[in-house]
Design an enzyme around this catalytic site. Structure first.
Site, mmCIF file in Angstrom:
data_model
loop_
_atom_site.group_PDB
_atom_site.id
_atom_site.type_symbol
_atom_site.label_atom_id
_atom_site.label_comp_id
_atom_site.label_asym_id
_atom_site.label_seq_id
_atom_site.Cartn_x
_atom_site.Cartn_y
_atom_site.Cartn_z
ATOM 1 N N ARG A 70 11.937 -6.347 -8.877
ATOM 2 C CA ARG A 70 11.594 -5.071 -8.225
ATOM 3 C C ARG A 70 12.795 -4.544 -7.439
ATOM 4 O O ARG A 70 13.108 -3.354 -7.476
ATOM 5 C CB ARG A 70 10.385 -5.316 -7.325
ATOM 6 C CG ARG A 70 9.865 -4.121 -6.540
ATOM 7 C CD ARG A 70 8.548 -4.544 -5.901
ATOM 8 N NE ARG A 70 8.172 -3.743 -4.753
ATOM 9 C CZ ARG A 70 7.432 -2.641 -4.813
ATOM 10 N NH1 ARG A 70 7.036 -2.182 -5.989
ATOM 11 N NH2 ARG A 70 7.097 -1.984 -3.713
ATOM 12 N N HIS A 103 5.955 2.528 -1.566
ATOM 13 C CA HIS A 103 6.233 2.244 -0.154
ATOM 14 C C HIS A 103 5.579 3.304 0.729
ATOM 15 O O HIS A 103 5.714 4.504 0.471
ATOM 16 C CB HIS A 103 7.752 2.260 0.109
ATOM 17 C CG HIS A 103 8.457 1.043 -0.387
ATOM 18 N ND1 HIS A 103 9.812 0.994 -0.598
ATOM 19 C CD2 HIS A 103 7.988 -0.198 -0.707
ATOM 20 C CE1 HIS A 103 10.149 -0.206 -1.033
ATOM 21 N NE2 HIS A 103 9.064 -0.942 -1.107
#
Length: 298
Positions: free
Chosen positions: A247, A270
């Site tokens: 990631r 996020h």
């Protein structure tokens, strides 16, 4: 209070996290651990009578035990959330945690693979001999897992939770349930889609869990971690990496190629842009290194 004493406030708070805020099981476990650690180690008075000094003593105990700063801050994040809840739901007038200052977090740059290293890793499943009793489709499944990690920057828990229905080959995207049960749509590259289709065809996976074990149940997070370790041993990559590092590599390579920071934030799921910004530091460090190696007056 002793660990065995019933704690109605704590139980009610954890229920609100699970049933109202819909936090993940892992987050719930982390909060429970942090709050019971304070209660059991610091031996404080009842929650509503705790003072800033009670929390300072707990902070000192954690630091003395050698706990990492990130661990300390996670403990206190749980405590702050709990005390905010006490203020909102149970009329707590003064929050003692507002008077407690924590050590600053040491922000380490995430480890990322180079594009060449990623290419080597992505090809590993077809270079490694098939293990005894492993289904013939295992290399194709493992290749699809690695391709999807790198193509879409998914978290490990997100990847193993995928069902066949979450992949849309027509829009070239995957529907992901992220932290806090927030859903997002993430693009999937052609190599990953082709790898998934090849695996599904070989393994006869038509519905249900996308990635399955040899017993045809949903693959576990532990199994994915183990297969990554296995393939790393057959590459020239000199470091041990976790699925999360794939990631990191996805995000850094996107930014290296000029992707917008807000766009990468949305792809990663996020909540805060500051979490994504750590990858810009990686990109800057790589630029500095390239500059130092190439510029005649570096």
């Amino acid at each position: 209070m002793p660990p065995s004493t019933p704690d109605p406030l704590l139980s009610s708070f954890l229920d609100s996290l699970e049933f109202e805020r819909h936090v993940s099981p892992r987050t719930l476990l982390n909060y429970r651990h942090a709050l019971t650690s304070f209660r059991d180690q610091a031996k404080p008075p009842p929650w509503k009578k705790c003072t800033a000094d009670d929390f300072r003593r707990f902070l000192f105990q954690l630091m003395k035990s050698g706990a990492a700063r990130a661990t300390i801050r996670l403990h206190f994040a749980a405590l702050r959330t709990f005390y905010k809840w006490l203020s909102e739901r149970h009329g707590l007038k003064r929050n003692p945690l507002k008077e407690v200052q924590l050590p600053k977090l040491e922000r380490k740059l995430p480890l990322v693979l180079t594009i060449a290293q990623m290419d080597e890793l992505l090809g590993a499943p077809f270079r490694v001999p098939l293990e005894k009793q492993a289904p013939a489709w295992t290399p194709s499944r493992d290749a699809a897992i690695l391709e999807l990690f790198y193509s879409s920057g998914l978290r490990l828990a997100e990847l193993v939770a995928l069902d066949v229905a979450h992949i849309d080959p027509f829009s070239e995207s995957v529907r992901v349930m992220g932290k806090g049960r927030k859903e997002r749509i993430v693009p999937v590259g052609a190599p990953a889609l082709e790898a998934i289709q090849k695996y599904r065809s070989q393994a006869a996976v038509a519905t249900g869990p996308l990635f399955i074990s040899k017993s045809r149940h949903r693959i576990s997070s532990v199994a994915v971690g183990n297969l990554l370790k296995k393939y790393l041993r057959h590459t020239s990559i000199p470091v041990s990496i976790s699925p999360h590092k794939l990631r990191h590599s996805f995000a850094t390579h996107m930014l290296d190629a000029g992707a917008d920071l807000r766009g990468v934030q949305a792809l990663l799921g996020h909540a805060s842009i500051s979490t994504t910004q750590i990858y810009t530091h990686v990109t800057v460090e790589r630029l500095k290194k390239a500059y130092g190696q190439a510029h005649p007056r570096a």
